[in-house]
Design an enzyme around this catalytic site. Structure first.
Site, mmCIF file in Angstrom:
data_model
loop_
_atom_site.group_PDB
_atom_site.id
_atom_site.type_symbol
_atom_site.label_atom_id
_atom_site.label_comp_id
_atom_site.label_asym_id
_atom_site.label_seq_id
_atom_site.Cartn_x
_atom_site.Cartn_y
_atom_site.Cartn_z
ATOM 1 N N ALA A 167 0.826 -1.208 0.000
ATOM 2 C CA ALA A 167 0.000 0.000 0.000
ATOM 3 C C ALA A 167 0.863 1.261 0.000
ATOM 4 O O ALA A 167 0.580 2.228 -0.710
ATOM 5 C CB ALA A 167 -0.930 -0.010 1.212
ATOM 6 N N ALA A 196 9.468 8.235 12.882
ATOM 7 C CA ALA A 196 9.159 9.033 14.068
ATOM 8 C C ALA A 196 8.419 8.168 15.077
ATOM 9 O O ALA A 196 7.825 7.140 14.733
ATOM 10 C CB ALA A 196 8.310 10.247 13.689
ATOM 11 N N ASP A 499 57.517 -6.597 -25.527
ATOM 12 C CA ASP A 499 56.704 -7.808 -25.623
ATOM 13 C C ASP A 499 57.229 -8.850 -24.653
ATOM 14 O O ASP A 499 58.204 -9.548 -24.922
ATOM 15 C CB ASP A 499 56.706 -8.352 -27.054
ATOM 16 C CG ASP A 499 55.626 -9.413 -27.272
ATOM 17 O OD1 ASP A 499 55.238 -10.078 -26.291
ATOM 18 O OD2 ASP A 499 55.178 -9.571 -28.416
ATOM 19 N N TRP A 500 56.565 -9.005 -23.520
ATOM 20 C CA TRP A 500 57.027 -9.844 -22.423
ATOM 21 C C TRP A 500 56.544 -11.289 -22.525
ATOM 22 O O TRP A 500 56.833 -12.111 -21.653
ATOM 23 C CB TRP A 500 56.521 -9.269 -21.096
ATOM 24 C CG TRP A 500 55.058 -8.914 -21.151
ATOM 25 C CD1 TRP A 500 54.532 -7.693 -21.407
ATOM 26 C CD2 TRP A 500 53.944 -9.798 -20.998
ATOM 27 N NE1 TRP A 500 53.161 -7.738 -21.409
ATOM 28 C CE2 TRP A 500 52.767 -9.036 -21.159
ATOM 29 C CE3 TRP A 500 53.822 -11.165 -20.734
ATOM 30 C CZ2 TRP A 500 51.492 -9.579 -21.083
ATOM 31 C CZ3 TRP A 500 52.547 -11.721 -20.653
ATOM 32 C CH2 TRP A 500 51.403 -10.928 -20.828
ATOM 33 N N HIS A 504 58.227 -16.430 -26.044
ATOM 34 C CA HIS A 504 59.412 -16.029 -26.790
ATOM 35 C C HIS A 504 60.689 -16.058 -25.950
ATOM 36 O O HIS A 504 61.746 -15.658 -26.442
ATOM 37 C CB HIS A 504 59.215 -14.622 -27.360
ATOM 38 C CG HIS A 504 57.935 -14.464 -28.122
ATOM 39 N ND1 HIS A 504 57.684 -15.125 -29.293
ATOM 40 C CD2 HIS A 504 56.819 -13.739 -27.848
ATOM 41 C CE1 HIS A 504 56.470 -14.805 -29.734
ATOM 42 N NE2 HIS A 504 55.927 -13.969 -28.872
ATOM 43 N N ILE A 519 59.868 -19.185 -29.867
ATOM 44 C CA ILE A 519 59.812 -18.704 -31.251
ATOM 45 C C ILE A 519 60.018 -17.194 -31.289
ATOM 46 O O ILE A 519 59.825 -16.491 -30.294
ATOM 47 C CB ILE A 519 58.463 -19.068 -31.907
ATOM 48 C CG1 ILE A 519 57.293 -18.404 -31.148
ATOM 49 C CG2 ILE A 519 58.266 -20.574 -31.957
ATOM 50 C CD1 ILE A 519 55.945 -18.572 -31.821
ATOM 51 N N GLY A 522 56.310 -12.418 -33.872
ATOM 52 C CA GLY A 522 55.877 -12.083 -35.226
ATOM 53 C C GLY A 522 56.244 -10.670 -35.608
ATOM 54 O O GLY A 522 56.680 -10.390 -36.739
ATOM 55 N N PHE A 552 51.043 -13.112 -41.230
ATOM 56 C CA PHE A 552 51.969 -14.017 -40.568
ATOM 57 C C PHE A 552 51.556 -15.459 -40.878
ATOM 58 O O PHE A 552 50.475 -15.906 -40.484
ATOM 59 C CB PHE A 552 51.966 -13.776 -39.057
ATOM 60 C CG PHE A 552 52.347 -12.370 -38.675
ATOM 61 C CD1 PHE A 552 53.672 -11.962 -38.758
ATOM 62 C CD2 PHE A 552 51.391 -11.458 -38.256
ATOM 63 C CE1 PHE A 552 54.039 -10.660 -38.419
ATOM 64 C CE2 PHE A 552 51.749 -10.166 -37.910
ATOM 65 C CZ PHE A 552 53.078 -9.758 -37.990
#
Length: 746
Positions: A167, A196, A499-500, A504, A519, A522, A552
């Protein structure tokens, strides 16, 4: 001292005013000059019984204070009788405070129909009955203030109060609609959720706590909301113990599956984080606000996707990353792609020695955006827009790099990643992102497109994409061949450029991916190929190098020999193919390099130029007078528009502010500056966007709306009718401007 807010000669009805909050409201209004109708049935907390004593006592208190009041003992379900009391005694009604209420608490499992029905009748139906009786009076006099009373139980829910909660929230819904219906008649409707001490709370809180919940701490808010100087409407406020706050609806940005493709519970589960994320929430206020997202879904064709790729998100969002580089980064990169093996070679030394005639290798242009992306990915924070796959699924398929001229020796850069295309190679996918790299002056220095082969991410039913080979070498001997062995430690040197990826560098990691040893990157092979072309075709001068695109095909192992063959097709275009000598495998195919006819010269930047400014010349700002002068001519020449559009538009322009009317409904003064007597549709936007709204295709106008640059009020759908003006010849605006500048138009 500030003048007291008064209610002299205002007639206020307060329901349930025999005790608690209602009594305190009545005393406050009476003390401030109002004529008060004190309504109270005189029953108990559960709605039983009836007595006139409570209302009579409050009336006497008000009169003792010098005020004017009359009692009413009717149930709020007989709202017309309560309002009639006000009319008989004081002749009108100005303010209504719906406060009456009872409780019949029980868990939902144990709640009877009688418990439910009585609560809804008293709270919701009673509020409706009194308000409905007062409503015509307030409309007739074009003034009214109504304060509704809801509850935290209605807003948030509360155990054992299903009837009461339903309600009370219904009252808030009623208030919101009445606020909309009453707005034009200066009837303002607000809702409070008070806490209240009263008959309704005395069993819910300990006595020592109730002592601090005085009704006197609620009535001042009711007084302010009921005052003629208050312009608030449709507000919802929590109030108690001196604390007052305003509440509002909040929703997430959500996620749209669109209307042109089916979706499943599984799709919803995959997008649940986006659907339920409030990090960038919005706050709808009107029904029109709630339809904005729905309209956008209806007007947007979905592109599809799956759990890995959401093409709709990818298309509408972008990723912005920042980075910087200097001569040291350029030199390390050049060494990483095989430059200056002979330190006595002057042509090669210029790529690694910054104190001489130093030049950046053009293929360095792929590195800043790649490094920014990889740096973020290392911390686990990289998510390209719409992409939900990890790096473990990705193979670098193709790379396109275009330099806009010789690369600077150092720069602070911003990279804007935007989705370009995705192909469904079921069960795999190919995804293309374009990356625009701009310097600190906003000038684009490099553009890249990176194409990724994503394992297992296909199958959404999209296009497979082109399959034919491009940039195929001609059936003749190459014009140039460069043969060069990579070093055994080439990967370890190249990874210093950013490039971590352990693939690679770490033998164990490489074996896990099916390789005997790490490897070559790329992009390291990519850099070798670019350098080979610069050496063979440009005399080792990189400044005319424009772009390179490669595919690639196979990995390269450190220590293998690269053989790059080149076929010159035109003065500025070379087809390229690179293979590994030891294995006879093509590792770079479908490749092409393009050159500039002349060495591009970058614009010099002034020393005082702001770092965020661009070199572009900004166009003249749109003058509203010119636009509306053209519209006026067009409307005058096409009288059929009135019947076709049949809408009165009000334009509110900002920066600078002005107001304009386009009335294609009444036909009177169809185009004029000023405020419309009655507008069907109101459009608010910056002045320099006006030209788009009245000339561009509908889709462009909708982009302004959905992007938050244009607000539309009233009949939102009528704004689409402005597309009838897009046929106006754009040259007319220039002519209107010329007339204005010549003094023919003021």
């Amino acid at each position: 001292m500030t003048e007291q807010l008064r209610f002299d000669n205002k007639v206020v009805i307060i329901t349930g005013a025999g005790a608690g909050l209602g009594r305190q409201h009545a005393l406050m209004f009476g003390a401030r000059g109002a004529k008060v109708v004190v309504n109270d049935l005189g029953g108990d907390i559960a709605g039983g019984g009836k007595s006139s004593a409570a209302a009579d006592a409050v009336v006497e208190e008000i009169k003792a204070l010098g005020g004017d009041a009359i009692a009413n003992y009717d149930s709020v379900e007989d709202g017309a009788k309560i309002v009639q009391t006000a009319l008989d005694a004081f002749g009108t009604v100005d303010i209504l405070v719906n406060n009456a209420g009872i409780l019949r608490d029980a868990s939902f499992a144990k709640m009877t129909d009688a418990d439910w029905d009585l609560i809804v009748r008293v709270h919701l139906n009673g509020t409706k009955a009194v308000t409905h009786a007062a409503w015509p009076i307030l409309r007739e006099k074009a003034y009214g203030r109504i304060v509704m009373t809801t509850s935290a139980a209605g807003i948030y829910g509360n155990f054992g109060q299903a009837n009461y909660s339903a309600a009370k929230l219904g009252i808030y819904g009623l208030a919101n609609t009445l606020a909309e219906e009453g707005r034009a008649k200066n009837i303002l409707v607000n809702t409070i959720a008070p806490i209240a001490a009263s008959r309704l709370t005395e069993t819910a809180f300990p006595e020592e706590f109730l002592a601090n919940l005085k009704p006197e701490a609620v009535s001042p808010l009711v007084g302010w909301l009921a005052h003629e100087s208050c312009t608030e409407t449709k507000g919802l406020f929590e109030v108690g113990a001196g604390y007052i706050s305003k509440l509002r609806w909040e929703r997430t940005r959500g996620y749209s599956f669109g209307t042109d493709r089916a979706f499943t519970p599984d799709d919803i589960a995959r997008q649940w984080n986006k659907i339920s994320d409030f990090a960038d929430a919005e706050h709808p206020v009107t029904v029109n606000d709630t339809f904005t997202a729905v309209m956008q879904a209806v007007n947007t064709k979905t592109l599809g996707g799956n759990e890995f790729i959401d093409l709709d998100v990818a298309m509408r969002e972008e990723l912005v990353l920042e980075s910087a580089y200097d001569e040291r980064d350029l030199a390390i990169y050049a060494l990483g792609v095989g430059a200056a093996r002979d330190p006595m070679d002057d042509d090669e030394r210029k790529f690694v020695y910054e104190l001489g005639d130093f030049h950046a290798l053009p293929t360095w242009g792929v590195m800043p955006q790649s490094n920014a992306m990889l740096a973020l990915a290392k911390d686990g924070g990289l998510k390209l827009p719409g992409m939900s796959y990890g790096f473990d699924r990705v193979l670098h398929g193709e790379q396109y790099t275009e330099v806009r001229g010789p690369l600077p020796k150092s720069a602070k850069l911003k990279h804007i990643f935007k989705f370009k295309q995705a192909y469904d190679k079921d069960p795999h996918a190919v995804v293309v992102f374009g990356v625009s790299t701009v310097d600190e002056h906003g000038e684009e220095i490099v553009y890249n497109e990176m194409t990724s082969f994503v394992r297992g991410a296909g199958g959404w039913g999209g296009e497979r994409g082109p399959s034919a080979d491009i940039n195929v070498p001609p059936a003749r001997e190459p014009d140039a061949i460069v043969e060069e062995a990579t070093d055994a430690n080439q990967t370890l040197l190249y990874r210093l450029s950013g490039d971590w990826n352990p693939l690679h560098a770490d033998p164990a990691f490489a074996k896990a991916f099916g390789y005997d040893k790490p490897i070559l990157h790329g992009l390291c092979t990519f850099g070798h190929v670019g350098r080979h072309v610069v050496k063979a075709m440009l005399g080792n001068d990189p400044r005319k190098f424009k772009s390179i695109k490669v595919r690639f095909a196979e990995p390269v192992f450190p220590g293998e020999t690269l053989v790059t063959k080149m076929w010159k097709e035109a003065d500025n275009r070379v087809i390229v193919e690179t293979s590994v000598k030891e294995r006879g495998k093509v590792v770079i195919k479908n490749a092409v390099v393009e050159f500039y006819d002349e060495i591009p010269v970058r614009k010099p930047k002034a020393a005082s130029e702001d770092a965020n400014a661009t070199a572009a010349v900004q166009p003249d700002k749109v003058i509203p007078q010119d636009v509306f002068a053209v519209i006026a001519d067009h409307v005058a020449g096409h009288p059929e528009l009135a019947a076709k559009v049949d809408t009165a538009f009000q334009f509110k322009l900002n920066n600078p502010e002005s107001h304009w009317v386009l009335d294609l409904k009444t036909g009177a003064d169809a185009v004029r500056e000023g405020i419309a007597d009655k507008a069907d549709c109101t459009i608010e936007l910056d002045a320099d966007l006006l030209h788009t709204v009245v000339t561009a295709p509908l889709a462009d106008v909708q982009k302004l709306f959905f992007g938050g640059q244009m607000k539309v009020g009233g009949d939102v759908m009528a704004s689409n009718k402005l597309s009838e003006l897009s046929v106006i010849d754009p040259d007319q605006y220039d002519k209107a401007k010329a007339r204005r500048l010549a003094g023919n138009v003021t």
